[in-house]
Each structure stands twice: as structure tokens, then as C-alpha cells.
Design a protein around this motif. Structure first.
Motif, short mmCIF file in Angstrom:
data_model
loop_
_atom_site.label_atom_id
_atom_site.label_comp_id
_atom_site.label_asym_id
_atom_site.label_seq_id
_atom_site.Cartn_x
_atom_site.Cartn_y
_atom_site.Cartn_z
N LEU A 235 0.81 -1.21 0.00
CA LEU A 235 0.00 0.00 0.00
C LEU A 235 0.85 1.27 0.00
O LEU A 235 0.55 2.21 -0.75
CB LEU A 235 -0.96 0.00 1.20
CG LEU A 235 -1.94 1.16 1.26
CD1 LEU A 235 -2.82 1.21 0.01
CD2 LEU A 235 -2.81 1.06 2.50
N THR A 236 1.90 1.33 0.81
CA THR A 236 2.72 2.55 0.85
C THR A 236 3.37 2.84 -0.50
O THR A 236 3.47 3.99 -0.92
CB THR A 236 3.80 2.48 1.93
OG1 THR A 236 4.60 1.32 1.73
CG2 THR A 236 3.21 2.45 3.32
N ILE A 237 3.79 1.79 -1.18
CA ILE A 237 4.40 1.96 -2.50
C ILE A 237 3.33 2.34 -3.52
O ILE A 237 3.52 3.25 -4.32
CB ILE A 237 5.16 0.68 -2.93
CG1 ILE A 237 6.37 0.48 -2.01
CG2 ILE A 237 5.58 0.76 -4.39
CD1 ILE A 237 7.14 -0.82 -2.24
N LYS A 238 2.19 1.67 -3.46
CA LYS A 238 1.12 1.95 -4.41
C LYS A 238 0.63 3.39 -4.28
O LYS A 238 0.39 4.08 -5.27
CB LYS A 238 -0.03 0.97 -4.24
CG LYS A 238 -0.99 0.97 -5.41
CD LYS A 238 -1.76 -0.32 -5.50
CE LYS A 238 -2.34 -0.46 -6.88
NZ LYS A 238 -2.90 -1.78 -7.11
N GLU A 239 0.49 3.86 -3.05
CA GLU A 239 0.05 5.24 -2.83
C GLU A 239 1.06 6.23 -3.41
O GLU A 239 0.68 7.23 -4.02
CB GLU A 239 -0.17 5.50 -1.35
CG GLU A 239 -1.41 4.84 -0.81
CD GLU A 239 -1.57 4.97 0.70
OE1 GLU A 239 -0.59 5.35 1.40
OE2 GLU A 239 -2.68 4.67 1.19
N ALA A 240 2.35 5.96 -3.24
CA ALA A 240 3.38 6.84 -3.78
C ALA A 240 3.36 6.81 -5.31
O ALA A 240 3.51 7.85 -5.96
CB ALA A 240 4.76 6.44 -3.25
#
Length: 147
Positions: free
Chosen positions: A135-140
Motif C-alpha cells: 500500500l505505501t508503494i502503491k500510494e506513492a
């Protein structure tokens, strides 16, 4: 022949920029940056974005991005000691993969010297099996999606 009207060649086509200093060893015998070095610039831009904006720990994260596809179109040469910038945007964001558009610009210029595509598939470091993008990578990455 490349149809430049349909390609991401302007600075405004990109959402993130990373300054890169060319190195003496980047030049080949013809006096310009060798074609394979551009892929190093692509890799550096994508991974630096993930490190800075998605807190990716490239040494210890249980999930890593494997490059499964890349290509580059060359427009005009660069050479050491040129100061360059790599522009980045996301062309496609899937469940386990992302396709980046990347352009190489001479510092201060509006059009690319080279541009291409770079695909990361995210995998479990231990099993090498693809997994959903965290999720943190996808959001970025969503911040770089180009419409």
C-alpha cells in the motif's frame, strides 16, 4: 522512425525529476554516453523515487521490484560532463506491476535526449514470486500516474 508527436518528450510530460551527474566512465569511445548507461539512469530514477517517497528499504525490505521489461529511444546524445535530469511518470499501475515512463533531459532543456519505459514487478524477496504492490508503494506511485 520515431513519431515524436506521440511520445513523452517534453518536460511537462513528467511528474518527478532526479538530478544525475554523468561520470567520465559513462562515455564510450565515440565521445557520448553509451546506450547501456541510460538503463542505469532509468533504474536509479525509479528506485530513488521509491526510496524517497515510499520508504522502500532496498537492502532489507521483504518485497522488491524486479525489472521485467525496459526499452529506450534515443533522440540526441549526452556526454560527460553534462548535468542531466531523469523525469518519471507512471504509465500503468497494476496489482503487482508498474510501468514507468522515463525521460532523460539535459539540465534546463525542455525536450528529452532519450525516453523509454521501465517495468517493475513486485516480488517476495525470499520466494521470487510476484505479490501485490504494498500500500505505501502503491500510494506513492499513484501520485505519478499520468492521465
Amino acid at each position: 522512425m520515431i513519431n515524436l508527436e506521440e511520445k513523452p518528450i517534453k518536460r511537462s510530460d513528467y511528474k518527478y525529476f532526479l538530478a544525475i551527474t554523468t561520470r567520465w566512465s559513462d562515455n564510450d569511445i565515440y565521445g557520448h554516453v553509451n546506450n547501456i548507461v541510460y538503463y542505469s539512469y532509468f533504474d536509479t530514477a525509479a528506485n530513488q523515487y521509491l526510496i524517497d517517497h515510499a520508504e522502500l528499504d532496498i537492502q532489507n525490505a521483504p518485497i522488491v521490484g524486479f525489472v521485467v521489461h525496459s526499452h529506450c529511444d534515443y533522440i540526441k546524445p549526452i556526454a560527460y560532463p553534462d548535468k542531466i535530469e531523469a523525469g518519471l511518470f507512471v504509465k500503468k499501475l497494476g496489482n503487482s506491476a508498474v510501468t514507468y515512463g522515463i525521460g532523460i533531459f539535459k539540465k534546463g532543456e525542455n525536450s528529452t535526449c532519450a525516453f523509454g519505459e521501465f517495468v517493475h514487478v513486485f516480488v517476495n524477496r525470499e520466494t521470487n514470486q510476484s505479490i501485490a504492490i504494498p500500500l505505501t508503494i502503491k500510494e506513492a506511485l499513484q501520485k505519478l500516474v499520468s492521465h
